[in-house]
Motif scaffolding. Sequence first.
Motif, PDB file in Angstrom:
ATOM      1  N   TYR A 142       0.827  -1.211   0.000  1.00 38.70           N
ATOM      2  CA  TYR A 142       0.000   0.000   0.000  1.00 38.70           C
ATOM      3  C   TYR A 142       0.865   1.267   0.000  1.00 38.70           C
ATOM      4  N   TYR A 145       3.045   1.717  -3.499  1.00 36.20           N
ATOM      5  CA  TYR A 145       2.292   1.891  -4.746  1.00 36.20           C
ATOM      6  C   TYR A 145       2.328   3.325  -5.278  1.00 36.20           C
ATOM      7  N   ARG A 149       4.579   4.655  -8.647  1.00 33.13           N
ATOM      8  CA  ARG A 149       3.859   5.258  -9.780  1.00 33.13           C
ATOM      9  C   ARG A 149       4.454   6.634 -10.114  1.00 33.13           C
ATOM     10  N   LEU A 194       6.068  -4.125  -3.232  1.00 33.84           N
ATOM     11  CA  LEU A 194       6.113  -4.065  -4.693  1.00 33.84           C
ATOM     12  C   LEU A 194       7.550  -3.943  -5.198  1.00 33.84           C
ATOM     13  N   ILE A 215       2.525  -1.660 -12.889  1.00 32.47           N
ATOM     14  CA  ILE A 215       2.381  -1.316 -11.467  1.00 32.47           C
ATOM     15  C   ILE A 215       0.946  -1.561 -11.015  1.00 32.47           C
ATOM     16  N   ASP A 216      -0.017  -1.085 -11.804  1.00 27.52           N
ATOM     17  CA  ASP A 216      -1.427  -1.234 -11.432  1.00 27.52           C
ATOM     18  C   ASP A 216      -1.825  -2.703 -11.362  1.00 27.52           C
ATOM     19  N   TYR A 219      -0.219  -4.282  -8.248  1.00 30.60           N
ATOM     20  CA  TYR A 219      -0.887  -3.779  -7.045  1.00 30.60           C
ATOM     21  C   TYR A 219      -2.234  -4.474  -6.844  1.00 30.60           C
ATOM     22  N   TYR A 223      -2.699  -6.585  -3.493  1.00 33.80           N
ATOM     23  CA  TYR A 223      -3.405  -5.891  -2.407  1.00 33.80           C
ATOM     24  C   TYR A 223      -4.817  -6.464  -2.265  1.00 33.80           C
TER      25      TYR A 223
END
Length: 257
Positions: A142, A145, A149, A194, A215-216, A219, A223
């Motif tokens: 969390y 992230y 980004r 991450l 990344i998205d 995540y 998560y």
Amino acid sequence: MIVSTNDGQFDQLIDDLSRLPTYTIGRATTNSIVVANGKISGQHARLIQCTPTCFIFEDLSSKNGSFVNEVRIARKVVDKQDTLRLADTTFDIDTLLALLKAEPVKAEKPVPPVSITPKLLSEVESNSLNFTEEFADLKQVYEQYPKLRKDCRNREKMIRTGSVILSSIVSISAVVSTGGAALPLLHVLSGAGLSVLIPTLCSTLLSTEEKLEVIDKEYRERYRCPNPACRDPFGTREWELLAQQKTCRRCQAIWVQ
């Protein structure tokens, strides 16, 4: 290579790791993954491994095309849930990777079965919904992230960010095998938020938009409720508020004692 937190080699290590594993796919025997099909070009496509589960799938100007979920593509970020098609042949990523030219694997000695006594069974049942350690690890996911980004738009800044993250993971020293294949260390990094994304975000093989998509994806994949039987996605919910909740309302997994 021996890497120490005090030897100033982190920048070089990340630069080495950013040479992501790349696998060419086609009919020719010179490819990493050989598919014997006359409709598949000699060098048809390639996979760039971004994380253990996320890849770039790129068509190499093939005659009959490359497709993701039945849509023809030139290049696309994919994961193991996607269906890939080369000409008229359909694969998933695991099937393609199983075709990699690999060294024979030595058979492991069989593990003797464990005798489950009533007492042991009771302990197993009492711990079956305890995911406190796994949930605590999600705090890093969390927190990292938004930072990753933001920094992925600047490669030099990303290398500095990666050095800080990596130095916090590698304790006094670590033996790291690179040689152009970052996968062994990717698995080491995969348990620390991450950080597994650092090599990909430092790579010159991906555009900024592709990095943001990776990344998205990573995540969203990580998560979630840590109970494998649940995996309820947390979305944008703050980790601290989830910690106050203490248990999963869907599966009753214990997050905080």
